[in-house]
Design an enzyme around this catalytic site. Structure first.
Site, mmCIF file in Angstrom:
data_model
loop_
_atom_site.group_PDB
_atom_site.id
_atom_site.type_symbol
_atom_site.label_atom_id
_atom_site.label_comp_id
_atom_site.label_asym_id
_atom_site.label_seq_id
_atom_site.Cartn_x
_atom_site.Cartn_y
_atom_site.Cartn_z
ATOM 1 N NE ARG A 22 2.311 44.316 -0.927
ATOM 2 C CZ ARG A 22 2.020 44.869 -1.308
ATOM 3 N NH1 ARG A 22 0.852 45.441 -0.423
ATOM 4 N NH2 ARG A 22 2.133 45.451 -2.822
ATOM 5 C CB VAL A 24 4.823 46.406 9.040
ATOM 6 C CG1 VAL A 24 5.588 46.696 10.117
ATOM 7 C CG2 VAL A 24 3.452 46.117 9.897
ATOM 8 N N GLY A 103 -3.411 36.737 18.751
ATOM 9 C CA GLY A 103 -4.618 37.355 18.588
ATOM 10 C C GLY A 103 -4.342 38.094 20.349
ATOM 11 C CG ASP A 104 -6.743 36.662 22.915
ATOM 12 O OD1 ASP A 104 -6.118 35.819 23.198
ATOM 13 O OD2 ASP A 104 -7.908 36.648 24.287
ATOM 14 C CB SER A 106 0.402 37.350 20.335
ATOM 15 O OG SER A 106 -0.805 36.397 19.910
ATOM 16 C CG ASP A 128 -10.526 32.554 16.604
ATOM 17 O OD1 ASP A 128 -11.238 32.034 16.031
ATOM 18 O OD2 ASP A 128 -9.972 32.931 17.517
ATOM 19 C CG MET A 170 -12.179 26.310 14.535
ATOM 20 S SD MET A 170 -10.336 27.006 13.321
ATOM 21 C CE MET A 170 -9.710 25.497 14.187
ATOM 22 C CG HIS A 251 -7.089 24.164 11.990
ATOM 23 N ND1 HIS A 251 -7.345 22.499 11.828
ATOM 24 C CD2 HIS A 251 -6.199 24.152 11.901
ATOM 25 C CE1 HIS A 251 -6.968 22.535 14.218
ATOM 26 N NE2 HIS A 251 -6.239 23.862 14.044
HETATM 27 O O1 F6P Z 1 -7.548 31.232 17.340
HETATM 28 C C1 F6P Z 1 -7.984 30.479 16.469
HETATM 29 C C2 F6P Z 1 -8.109 29.360 16.142
HETATM 30 O O2 F6P Z 1 -8.573 28.895 15.025
HETATM 31 C C3 F6P Z 1 -9.528 28.535 17.070
HETATM 32 O O3 F6P Z 1 -11.087 29.433 16.066
HETATM 33 C C4 F6P Z 1 -9.734 27.597 17.834
HETATM 34 O O4 F6P Z 1 -10.266 27.308 18.385
HETATM 35 C C5 F6P Z 1 -8.316 27.729 17.781
HETATM 36 O O5 F6P Z 1 -7.061 28.571 16.810
HETATM 37 C C6 F6P Z 1 -7.067 26.019 16.847
HETATM 38 O O6 F6P Z 1 -6.347 26.294 17.452
HETATM 39 P P1 F6P Z 1 -5.511 25.067 17.424
HETATM 40 O O7 F6P Z 1 -4.652 25.850 15.642
HETATM 41 O O8 F6P Z 1 -3.720 25.551 17.447
HETATM 42 O O9 F6P Z 1 -5.710 23.397 16.968
#
Ligand code: F6P
Length: 320
Positions: A22, A24, A103-104, A106, A128, A170, A251
């Site tokens: 939003r 951007v 993340g890294d 990307s 993370d 995670m 998740h």
């Molecule tokens: O990078 C975010 C993350 O949720 C990590 O904490 C975890 O290891 C990974 O992605 C899980 O990936 P996926 O959603 O592909 O199972």
């Protein structure tokens, strides 16, 4: 002066990505740019799944988790031929620069595109908190809040049954979610890649909490990818006075309405990204450092060694 920019979200989604989209879009449009949404990350860029975004198309999204643009991981993007295909799709639409939220992994794509003539700015979108150059990533605090709520609930039931709750969180290879949760939930033990995991020591400590400290329950927070928590819970039941129960939060940590901090951070970072692109700058990522929004070269950011978490680890130790 550029006229058209694109925006995409890539890698694991994180709460606050929509607020960044939003920001951007609105800052871009209010600065005279046309803004395009690139769907499903670099995959959509390669396939040409790209649509214009308007003020209205990003309305009522900053409170929503996930990403309206969709996300994907595309390891093939490291192949130059795949990136050339993606650049063709951008050029066909006159898109000259792109904001990449992720993340890294990307960031690596964003750097390669910049080196091929498409200026990109990276925004740290991941729960993370594993991008060293920024104090916080977009989504970290919302995920932390989700963990804290879950652990508070687990504590209630553990306390009623003289249990040890082992909660796996995670973080990929970064222990921040576990450590921050350990402090804010008042956990008894935190295990991350930095603390290491010595099973015998942890069992000793649990026995001490049971027999010497007379605790009614114990909370262990452990980063993912360290050990099999179900197996470990069985060992806790066998070797200590607590019955062990493992909970993998999984998740759930990635979803939910972003907390105000993540919405604000995303908005500030989105604004900074547009300003940088309008100045003709690419190959940078936006960071928050000492409460200031700044930018840093992606190339250096990717090589930066991770910060020591000693002060927070010490604090955790002093609180138990
Ligand atoms: O990078 C975010 C993350 O949720 C990590 O904490 C975890 O290891 C990974 O992605 C899980 O990936 P996926 O959603 O592909 O199972």
């Amino acid at each position: 002066m550029i006229k058209r920019i694109g925006i995409l979200t890539s890698g694991g989604d994180s709460p606050g990505m929509n607020a960044a989209i939003r920001a951007v879009t609105r800052v871009g449009i209010n600065s005279g740019l046309e803004v395009f949404g690139i769907y499903n990350g670099y995959k959509g860029m390669t396939e040409g799944y790209i649509e214009p975004l308007t003020r209205d198309s990003v309305s009522q999204i900053s409170n929503r988790g996930g990403t309206i643009l969709g996300s994907a991981r595309l390891p093939e993007f490291k192949d130059v031929a795949v990136r050339e295909k993606a650049i063709k799709q951008l050029k066909k639409r006159g898109i000259e620069a792109v904001v990449v939220i992720g993340g890294d992994g990307s960031y690596r794509g964003a750097l390669s595109l910049t080196q091929m003539g498409i200026n990109c700015i990276g925004l740290p979108g991941t729960i993370d908190n594993d991008i060293t150059c920024t104090d916080y990533t977009i989504g970290f605090y919302t995920a932390l809040q989700t963990i804290v709520e879950a652990v508070d609930k687990l504590r209630d039931t553990s306390n009623s049954h003289h249990r040890c709750s082992i909660i796996e969180v995670m973080g990929n290879r970064c222990g921040d979610l576990a450590l921050y949760a350990g402090i804010t939930c008042g956990a008894d033990i935190v295990i991350t890649k930095d603390t290491g995991f010595n099973e015998a020591d942890v069992l000793d400590r649990l026995r001490e909490l049971d027999t010497i400290r007379k605790k009614k329950h114990a909370i262990v927070i452990i980063s993912e990818k360290i050990t099999d928590v179900d197996e470990f819970a069985k060992k806790v039941s066998l070797n200590t006075g607590f019955s062990g129960r493992a909970t993998v939060l999984g998740h759930i940590q990635r979803g939910g309405s972003p907390c105000p901090f993540d919405r604000l951070l995303a908005s500030q970072m989105g604004e900074k990204a547009v300003d940088l692109l309008m100045q003709g700058i690419g190959g940078q990522c936006v960071c928050i450092r000492d409460n200031k929004i700044v930018s840093y070269p992606i190339e250096k950011a990717l090589k930066m060694p991770s910060d020591s978490r000693k002060p927070l680890t010490n604090l955790f130790e002093r609180l138990i």
